[in-house]
Design a protein around this motif. Structure first.
Motif, PDB file in Angstrom:
ATOM      1  N   GLU A 142       1.073   3.550  17.074  1.00  0.00           N
ATOM      2  CA  GLU A 142       0.156   2.112  16.981  1.00  0.00           C
ATOM      3  C   GLU A 142       0.767   1.774  18.488  1.00  0.00           C
ATOM      4  O   GLU A 142       1.460   1.458  18.614  1.00  0.00           O
ATOM      5  CB  GLU A 142       0.556   1.935  15.735  1.00  0.00           C
ATOM      6  CG  GLU A 142      -0.103   0.588  16.053  1.00  0.00           C
ATOM      7  CD  GLU A 142      -1.183   1.199  15.871  1.00  0.00           C
ATOM      8  OE1 GLU A 142      -2.043   0.041  16.906  1.00  0.00           O
ATOM      9  OE2 GLU A 142      -2.589   1.650  14.992  1.00  0.00           O
ATOM     10  N   SER A 166      -0.447  -0.790  19.294  1.00  0.00           N
ATOM     11  CA  SER A 166      -0.882  -2.599  19.247  1.00  0.00           C
ATOM     12  C   SER A 166       0.373  -3.484  19.579  1.00  0.00           C
ATOM     13  O   SER A 166       0.930  -3.107  19.817  1.00  0.00           O
ATOM     14  CB  SER A 166      -1.226  -2.964  17.556  1.00  0.00           C
ATOM     15  OG  SER A 166      -1.144  -4.053  18.283  1.00  0.00           O
ATOM     16  N   ALA A 215      -2.936  -2.628   6.706  1.00  0.00           N
ATOM     17  CA  ALA A 215      -3.798  -1.649   6.694  1.00  0.00           C
ATOM     18  C   ALA A 215      -2.542  -0.450   7.314  1.00  0.00           C
ATOM     19  O   ALA A 215      -3.143   0.291   6.698  1.00  0.00           O
ATOM     20  CB  ALA A 215      -4.708  -1.486   7.939  1.00  0.00           C
ATOM     21  N   TRP A 216      -1.768  -1.397   8.379  1.00  0.00           N
ATOM     22  CA  TRP A 216      -0.458  -0.180   8.863  1.00  0.00           C
ATOM     23  C   TRP A 216      -0.123   0.236   7.577  1.00  0.00           C
ATOM     24  O   TRP A 216       1.147   1.264   7.390  1.00  0.00           O
ATOM     25  CB  TRP A 216       0.174  -0.363   9.601  1.00  0.00           C
ATOM     26  CG  TRP A 216      -0.391  -1.416  10.806  1.00  0.00           C
ATOM     27  CD1 TRP A 216      -1.479  -0.776  11.535  1.00  0.00           C
ATOM     28  CD2 TRP A 216      -0.313  -2.079  11.965  1.00  0.00           C
ATOM     29  NE1 TRP A 216      -1.920  -0.744  13.478  1.00  0.00           N
ATOM     30  CE2 TRP A 216      -1.271  -1.924  13.239  1.00  0.00           C
ATOM     31  CE3 TRP A 216       0.573  -3.139  12.006  1.00  0.00           C
ATOM     32  CZ2 TRP A 216      -0.964  -2.713  14.229  1.00  0.00           C
ATOM     33  CZ3 TRP A 216       0.445  -4.156  14.042  1.00  0.00           C
ATOM     34  CH2 TRP A 216      -0.283  -3.674  14.233  1.00  0.00           C
ATOM     35  N   GLU A 269      -1.183   2.773   5.779  1.00  0.00           N
ATOM     36  CA  GLU A 269      -0.473   4.008   5.890  1.00  0.00           C
ATOM     37  C   GLU A 269       0.397   4.776   6.240  1.00  0.00           C
ATOM     38  O   GLU A 269       0.892   5.810   5.677  1.00  0.00           O
ATOM     39  CB  GLU A 269      -1.278   3.828   7.694  1.00  0.00           C
ATOM     40  CG  GLU A 269      -1.160   5.135   8.141  1.00  0.00           C
ATOM     41  CD  GLU A 269      -1.728   5.074   9.606  1.00  0.00           C
ATOM     42  OE1 GLU A 269      -1.962   5.508  10.791  1.00  0.00           O
ATOM     43  OE2 GLU A 269      -2.348   3.573   9.839  1.00  0.00           O
ATOM     44  N   GLU A 289       0.366 -14.181   8.960  1.00  0.00           N
ATOM     45  CA  GLU A 289       0.014 -12.690   9.878  1.00  0.00           C
ATOM     46  C   GLU A 289       0.635 -11.546   8.995  1.00  0.00           C
ATOM     47  O   GLU A 289       0.434 -10.201   9.379  1.00  0.00           O
ATOM     48  CB  GLU A 289       1.707 -13.145  10.935  1.00  0.00           C
ATOM     49  CG  GLU A 289       1.617 -13.969  12.226  1.00  0.00           C
ATOM     50  CD  GLU A 289       2.362 -14.076  12.976  1.00  0.00           C
ATOM     51  OE1 GLU A 289       3.229 -13.058  13.445  1.00  0.00           O
ATOM     52  OE2 GLU A 289       1.859 -14.596  13.961  1.00  0.00           O
ATOM     53  N   ASP A 306      -1.369 -10.356   7.863  1.00  0.00           N
ATOM     54  CA  ASP A 306      -3.185  -9.786   7.268  1.00  0.00           C
ATOM     55  C   ASP A 306      -3.380  -8.617   7.238  1.00  0.00           C
ATOM     56  O   ASP A 306      -2.825  -7.588   6.989  1.00  0.00           O
ATOM     57  CB  ASP A 306      -3.381 -10.822   9.064  1.00  0.00           C
ATOM     58  CG  ASP A 306      -2.900 -10.455   9.704  1.00  0.00           C
ATOM     59  OD1 ASP A 306      -2.000  -8.738   9.378  1.00  0.00           O
ATOM     60  OD2 ASP A 306      -2.888 -10.520  11.018  1.00  0.00           O
ATOM     61  N   PRO A 307      -4.471  -8.506   7.099  1.00  0.00           N
ATOM     62  CA  PRO A 307      -5.611  -7.112   7.015  1.00  0.00           C
ATOM     63  C   PRO A 307      -4.869  -5.981   8.349  1.00  0.00           C
ATOM     64  O   PRO A 307      -4.635  -5.272   8.304  1.00  0.00           O
ATOM     65  CB  PRO A 307      -7.050  -7.710   7.256  1.00  0.00           C
ATOM     66  CG  PRO A 307      -7.095  -8.470   6.939  1.00  0.00           C
ATOM     67  CD  PRO A 307      -5.650  -9.465   7.888  1.00  0.00           C
ATOM     68  N   GLU A 308      -4.777  -6.440   9.383  1.00  0.00           N
ATOM     69  CA  GLU A 308      -3.620  -5.071   9.928  1.00  0.00           C
ATOM     70  C   GLU A 308      -3.048  -4.634   9.821  1.00  0.00           C
ATOM     71  O   GLU A 308      -2.261  -3.867  10.321  1.00  0.00           O
ATOM     72  CB  GLU A 308      -4.919  -5.979  11.857  1.00  0.00           C
ATOM     73  CG  GLU A 308      -3.854  -5.418  12.298  1.00  0.00           C
ATOM     74  CD  GLU A 308      -3.216  -4.878  14.424  1.00  0.00           C
ATOM     75  OE1 GLU A 308      -3.799  -4.765  15.061  1.00  0.00           O
ATOM     76  OE2 GLU A 308      -2.712  -6.831  14.331  1.00  0.00           O
ATOM     77  N   LEU A 309      -2.008  -5.620   9.382  1.00  0.00           N
ATOM     78  CA  LEU A 309      -0.262  -5.361   9.240  1.00  0.00           C
ATOM     79  C   LEU A 309      -0.916  -4.648   7.762  1.00  0.00           C
ATOM     80  O   LEU A 309       0.170  -3.425   7.856  1.00  0.00           O
ATOM     81  CB  LEU A 309       0.915  -6.781   9.277  1.00  0.00           C
ATOM     82  CG  LEU A 309       1.972  -6.806   8.804  1.00  0.00           C
ATOM     83  CD1 LEU A 309       3.075  -5.408   9.685  1.00  0.00           C
ATOM     84  CD2 LEU A 309       3.018  -7.773   8.442  1.00  0.00           C
ATOM     85  N   ARG A 359       0.973  -6.109  18.616  1.00  0.00           N
ATOM     86  CA  ARG A 359       1.868  -6.447  17.985  1.00  0.00           C
ATOM     87  C   ARG A 359       3.383  -6.114  18.006  1.00  0.00           C
ATOM     88  O   ARG A 359       3.981  -6.596  16.920  1.00  0.00           O
ATOM     89  CB  ARG A 359       0.995  -6.682  16.912  1.00  0.00           C
ATOM     90  CG  ARG A 359       0.129  -8.117  16.414  1.00  0.00           C
ATOM     91  CD  ARG A 359      -0.401  -7.611  15.322  1.00  0.00           C
ATOM     92  NE  ARG A 359      -0.058  -8.708  14.076  1.00  0.00           N
ATOM     93  CZ  ARG A 359      -0.290  -8.735  12.729  1.00  0.00           C
ATOM     94  NH1 ARG A 359      -1.705  -7.913  12.638  1.00  0.00           N
ATOM     95  NH2 ARG A 359       0.567  -9.325  12.125  1.00  0.00           N
TER      96      ARG A 359
END
Length: 120
Positions: free
Chosen positions: A74, A76, A108-109, A112, A101, A103-106, A78
């Motif tokens: 990844e 990103s 989602a990882w 996965e 933080e 949040d949806p991005e974290l 971040r």
């Protein structure tokens, strides 16, 4: 939260709200998740380890380090570090400075990572 989890944050009690947001989000999504507290990290497991939470190593830093494994790198901003300890397995490290933080991005990882670990 268990006594062992709280004891893990004895030296950095200000990080408990961040950890609680992470723990709550993962427990809601994966009720079967197993949480293992060790000296240097708290591990989240399904069939295998898929995410870890650890304290910062340097004095003065105030973030929770969330680490997870993916089958890809990844890129990103971040992600402060990504290493490939085995071919096709990338371990990523993301500092989390506040409950917001988580949040949806974290998440989602972490989803996965959950699926990647579960399908090994």
């Amino acid at each position: 939260m268990t006594a062992d989890e709280l004891l893990f944050f004895d030296s950095k009690p200000g990080l408990v709200p961040i950890y609680d947001a992470l723990r709550t989000a993962l427990a809601e999504r994966y009720p079967e998740v197993r949480i293992k507290v060790a000296k240097t990290q708290i591990s989240f497991c399904n069939r295998h380890l898929f995410a870890m939470a650890s304290l910062p190593r340097r004095k003065g830093e105030s973030h929770l380090l969330v680490s997870f494994g993916l089958g890809r790198r990844e890129s990103s901003g971040r992600v402060v570090q990504a290493v490939e300890p085995y071919p096709g397995r990338w371990t990523h490290h993301v500092p989390v400075h506040s409950p917001a933080e988580v949040d949806p991005e974290l998440l989602a990882w972490l989803e996965e990572a959950y699926q990647f670990a579960n399908n090994k």
